[in-house]
Design a protein around this motif. Structure first.
Motif, PDB file in Angstrom:
ATOM      1  N   PRO B 535       0.822  -1.222   0.000  1.00 44.16           N
ATOM      2  CA  PRO B 535       0.000   0.000   0.000  1.00 44.16           C
ATOM      3  C   PRO B 535       0.852   1.267   0.000  1.00 44.16           C
ATOM      4  O   PRO B 535       0.429   2.298  -0.541  1.00 44.16           O
ATOM      5  CB  PRO B 535      -0.804  -0.100   1.307  1.00 44.16           C
ATOM      6  N   THR B 621      -1.449  -6.646   3.657  1.00 45.63           N
ATOM      7  CA  THR B 621      -1.831  -5.525   2.786  1.00 45.63           C
ATOM      8  C   THR B 621      -3.183  -4.951   3.214  1.00 45.63           C
ATOM      9  O   THR B 621      -3.383  -3.733   3.197  1.00 45.63           O
ATOM     10  CB  THR B 621      -1.902  -5.995   1.322  1.00 45.63           C
ATOM     11  N   GLY B 625      -3.295  -1.395   4.480  1.00 47.35           N
ATOM     12  CA  GLY B 625      -4.068  -0.611   3.527  1.00 47.35           C
ATOM     13  C   GLY B 625      -5.250   0.067   4.198  1.00 47.35           C
ATOM     14  O   GLY B 625      -5.552   1.232   3.925  1.00 47.35           O
ATOM     15  N   ILE B 680      -6.782   2.755  -2.530  1.00 42.80           N
ATOM     16  CA  ILE B 680      -6.279   1.619  -1.752  1.00 42.80           C
ATOM     17  C   ILE B 680      -7.384   0.570  -1.579  1.00 42.80           C
ATOM     18  O   ILE B 680      -7.121  -0.636  -1.607  1.00 42.80           O
ATOM     19  CB  ILE B 680      -5.718   2.088  -0.396  1.00 42.80           C
TER      20      ILE B 680
END
Lengths: 715, 715
Positions: B535, B621, B625, B680
């Motif tokens: 991210p 992630t 994120g 994102i």
């Protein structure tokens, strides 16, 4: 157990010898700093202000710390009451010893550092070599005392009690100090720096370190309490934690697999012995840098670090060879010792690589920093956006570096290999701390040269030393970042291993055999989600503290300039005390939330979501904390150097629109890189140690034997 | 399988009915927008520029997309070649259908939105009610078409093939579009916005939307392609993914536990039926808002959302009751259906709570935004620091909200409950998209009113609608953020379940029974470490793209002003085309790295570290994120509103030093909140879907049957 371990693993005597050697060298160097010329009257006066300001802060901080440490000691006594493996009084003694040792090392190192401020400035009148000697040796005193006290303390506890779990108290004690010294010192130093810049540079166009600025002394004090004492406590903490993690893992992992006591003791002692090799390498490295630095200081600091690394590998191999000569060692463990040496070597090598790649993003001879500087021509906002996005990009190389180090270390010897990679990375921390402490000392020397009315030539010489300090920073930062990440991972694994094999809790053991950090388990995922918030909120509180205190100080500076115009004319001195007072009080008051987050949050999660939840909470805090610390440190460093790039005459130099925008970036970066960023390392270490320290608490019946109060929600 | 499912679960007909109803209502509303007065000649001209600019961008984007989708279709065909459960041609058809449906909905919705820009401005001459009607109905067309196409598509695939795995292709197709529309549109809109502000506001003191500014039309186009088309594609993507995740989990989880086909079909159909209830609630909600909004638009948008939520709960309960009447349903499943209804209700309720708490951090009537505004008086840097730290703090409440929603949903019905909580949260997405699209439409109407020379009174009326749109944003954002987090978690769990129970791969099945995401496993921890970088790097690339393109556009604007002074005098029109061209080309070119990261990185990790590594990569992630998207969105929103707060006359108003600092914050926040932050969400959805889509690839012999090429390193 006492004689048992030391008689078998006679290589442990090397550890004592190395610790003693480091103290001897430190005191020899300290003497050399002590006898140096303190400079002219004005310089002695400024120096006196700084010394008093720093003492006041440290005293107040240590008084607050005394309450904190005392309170935690009582809690530790209660939690370890009736503990069979480590009696409560041992853990309390160990905890007090750790906090005492770190506090002492930080205080002494800072005292020498403060002393060296004016003495370096004065020595600059005699040339590069004397100036380098005073400043570098003062930094080396800090480095050697930190490492000597840390290694000596760990050795003594292990020597007397023979169980690495006792060292947990020592490490937790060192962490308590680091929490205050790093976060508190970080708030202090940036409060003064930001306020001094905002009013001095931006509103009144005063140069850096101008003695007319009422915040100038507080700024100098901040460099000492934040960058010297705080950094020392931080690396003391990481260093002990990395040794502890490796010892704990070896002890419980090898211990659980039916090896002989000799084998267990050897593997448990290995991190200590390898650290002794590192300490010897550091001492030699310091001498080499001291010799070389007289002519080429910048080159010396980096080259010296590489040479220290090579010496460490050689001495480490020698010590490992001696360990394999131990009577009764099995072939298995012989090969395991060698594999762990290579894990350590890989650790220290990847620390160097991480430093060099990080350097790319903050060095003003490289494109990212230059592009950030160039974007300043489009205004404040694009300077911020460019620096921030390169900061985001800069997290990738260190992560890849850590991943490779971890993968190879694991391949070499599993989780123990990973832990020893972090020990290896931190083995030459003596050199690292020396190089790191050199920076703020010469930075302040430059300030005092300015304030003491020394000539342009001498100020330029101090500038040259300052730039040498900055060159070294990239590599030392690489070590600090990489080591912190690997260390807390090792601590996390040690925590989980301890939870699995905790022999005191027979009832819980059965359930805990199935312990894992499986993110498919909702209690684990929920705790991981909660963990993501911790580094963010922690950073927010620290940045806000700087922001808030700086705004108070800005008003005070403006008040002084407005009420007494003689200050700006330079005919009357500014009221430095007022600014020092604002920074001191503000930075201690703002520590409450950070402390709660780092110590209380793991306890709450452990009680609610159990040992597995707590493990995941730590893991996610480590993962987010690591990238976030990288982002903050690197973007801050880049903004700082982009500003310097412009001030060096590029893009029109000082006074341009681009320069104003670059100053904005630098000011934003200040609390990023010197307050929040590095404090996140301390946060994750303290949290990991808190988890291990209070493991037996979570294992209590009322908390469902380590499964947490909310366990029924997730079955 | 076709008739089997639909004959048993007759409640599935409700889904078709709801989808058809949404299309009918959408076309009725579209007619009403179509017949509205397009305004005076100048407005029609400006409107024409915007329409042409938007069409050009969408056309070029869709051409690029065609290559991308075509390429992926071929890869999908190869990977699914010989697949027993889903033949390759079915997966390809499903993929093309998903990308086609999303592209069509986005294109049509945007077309109506663009049309409504000038028509709203013109309607403002007739009063609040007509202006509100045109703009809100245009937004509602977007909302209803998105939901209708998504739900209809999923229903059709499930009706025809009876296996939710086929829907994976549809969802992946929608994701492909979202990736381009959201990230590309986000770069476009902020390139123009930042450049227009930097030159127009800061250097030439032109007001917002001034027609002399060469970037003004590109700015308007950007609102349409980024905030309308991009947002629509984003929510289309999340909506389908949330339904898919819940269906997949129910199908494989219930399917593996020996229930009857009827029971399996019922539980698998539940997310679809509950979404139909949400769609009906959305249609009613739109009517209610349309009625109420004529007098009090701001109140109507929020109150309407609450009412739609209540209707959803009522209709959802009714539909669930009908489902329990299905012939042959077991008592077990009856109770499970009810529990999942409550999970959905809890999901939608926590979406509201997250929105309200997030609102606290971005609303200029609350302290954080006001303090950010006040800190602007101390300069650019403190504005940035204050906004950034409140942004960091603001991540905590949504995380706690998600944790509670997830905990309760899990307690209600395990992982299926969690998935249905996300379905519930997104059920009223029709209302959400309508409210969200309303914002940019009225924002642009204000611009056209300015450019078309309407009176102050009419511009003020547009401003009032604009502020109503902003009020609604906090809540719709809460939904989008919460839903994305829960949805990707559900997708992650679905991926792991599919990996466990993948019936095609008999050889791997044996090993994969022990599959877990245990962070104590080094391959898992290493993959999690790698996941943290994604991210960050993704955000960096998007922010840099805006930064870079904006600098190019800034130079173009300056060139026009310098070469042709008549533009600034307003006697000659600026060359809008040039700016539109820079934004169009730049935003498409910069998509390469984001696409590689989102599609290729999961493949590489899956091949190297296996299914478990990939799961951990996704998990980390998602965790990073999620907090990072919150940080970027909220700090950006706060800076925007702090600037507006000053422009409303506080702290001295426009033209002050504080205002200049607040503009810096707003400019920094632009790519944070409108490019990187929301993209994102798309990133983590695309990554999760890629993992599921190419699961059988990782299971190949050459990749060690799902354990990855590097498996030997970690044994």
């Amino acid at each position: 157990m006492l004689l048992e371990v030391i008689l078998e693993v006679w290589t442990l005597w090397f550890v004592l010898a190395a610790a003693i050697a480091s103290f001897i060298v430190a005191f020899i160097l300290k003497k050399r700093v002590d006898v140096a010329d303190p400079g002219n009257e004005e310089m002695v006066k400024v120096q006196g202000y700084i010394r008093d300001g720093a003492s006041t802060f440290i005293k107040r901080q240590y008084i607050t710390l005394a309450y904190f440490v005392g309170g935690l000691a009582i809690i530790i006594a209660l939690v370890y009451w009736g503990n069979i493996r480590v009696p409560w009084y041992l853990m309390v003694i160990s905890y007090l010893a750790g906090s005492g040792a770190s506090a002492w090392a930080g205080w002494l190192g800072m005292k020498v550092g403060v002393d060296a401020n004016a003495k370096t400035a004065q020595a600059s009148t005699k040339g590069l070599a004397p100036a380098f000697n005073v400043s570098f040796f003062a930094g080396a005193v800090m480095g050697l005392i930190v490492v000597g006290a840390a290694l000596g303390g760990v050795w003594l506890l292990y020597f007397v009690f023979g169980d690495p779990l006792v060292i947990l108290g020592f490490s937790f004690g060192a962490s308590s100090i680091a929490l205050f010294a790093k976060a508190g010192g970080g708030i202090y130093t940036k409060t003064a720096d930001v306020a001094a810049d905002l009013v001095g540079k931006v509103e009144y166009s005063l140069p850096e370190d101008d003695p007319r600025n009422p915040a100038s002394i507080a700024d100098n004090v901040g460099d000492n309490v934040g960058d010297i004492a705080g950094m020392g406590a931080d690396l003391f903490d990481s260093y002990v934690a990395s040794i502890l993690g490796a010892m704990l893992l070896a002890f419980s992992w090898i211990g659980a697999r039916g090896y002989t006591t000799t084998d267990i003791n050897l593997m448990t002692s290995f991190p200590l012995v390898i650290s002794a090799a590192g300490l010897i390498a550091s001492i030699l490295g310091i001498f080499i840098i001291g010799k070389m630095g007289k002519s080429t200081p910048g080159k010396a600091l980096n080259l010296g670090t590489y040479i220290a690394t090579l010496i460490f590998i050689a001495v480490g191999a020698l010590f490992t060879f001696f360990m394999t000569l131990t009577e009764g060692v099995s072939e298995d463990i012989k090969s395991q010792l060698w594999r762990n040496l290579w894990a350590g070597v890989f650790g220290v090598a990847s620390g160097l690589v991480i430093g060099l790649t990080t350097d790319y993003f903050t060095n003003d001879e490289k494109r990212p920093t230059q592009l950030t500087a160039e974007s300043s021509e489009q205004g404040h906002a694009l300077n911020i956006l460019t620096g921030f996005s390169y900061g985001l990009l800069s997290v990738a190389p260190p992560i890849i570096g850590i991943v490779i180090a971890m993968g190879v270390a694991y391949w070499l010897d599993g989780l123990i290999g990973v832990a020893n990679a972090s020990t290896g990375m931190l083995a030459i921390v003596g050199t690292i701390v020396s190089n790191d402490a050199f920076g703020p000392i010469v930075d302040n020397a430059r300030g005092i040269a300015e304030q003491g009315g020394l000539s342009e030539k001498e100020i330029a010489l101090c500038d040259r030393l300052d730039s040498a300090g900055n060159t070294a920073k990239a590599i030392t930062k690489g070590f600090a970042i990489g080591a912190a990440a690997l260390t807390v991972l090792a601590l996390l694994y040690a925590f989980m291993e301890e939870a699995k094999h905790n022999p005191d809790i027979a009832q819980a053991l059965k359930d805990m055999e199935t312990i894992s950090l499986d993110l498919m388990t909702p209690a684990v995922m929920i705790s991981a989600l909660l963990g993501t918030a911790v580094p963010m909120v922690y950073s927010a509180v620290l940045i806000m503290a700087v922001d808030k205190n700086a705004q108070v100080m800005v008003k005070e500076i403006r008040r002084q300039f407005e009420e007494n115009p003689a200050i700006l004319k330079g005919t009357e001195p500014a009221d430095f005390e007022k600014c020092i007072d604002i920074a001191t009080k503000g930075s201690l008051k703002e520590l409450i939330v950070p402390i709660l987050l780092s110590v209380v949050s793991p306890l709450v999660v452990g009680v609610l979501f159990g040992v597995q939840g707590l493990g995941a909470f730590l893991a996610s805090t480590i993962l987010i904390g690591f990238v976030f610390a990288l982002l903050l440190s690197n973007s801050g460093g880049m903004w700082d150097n982009a500003k310097k790039y412009i001030e060096d005459g590029h893009l029109g130099g000082k006074g341009t629109f681009a320069h104003a925008a670059a100053v904005t970036g630098d000011t934003v970066g200040d609390p990023f890189k010197d307050t929040a960023g590095p404090s996140i390392n301390t946060l994750i270490t303290v949290m990991s140690l808190t988890a291990s320290m209070f493991l037996s608490l979570f294992m209590l019946d009322i908390f469902n034997n380590g499964q947490g109060l909310l366990m029924n929600l997730f079955v």
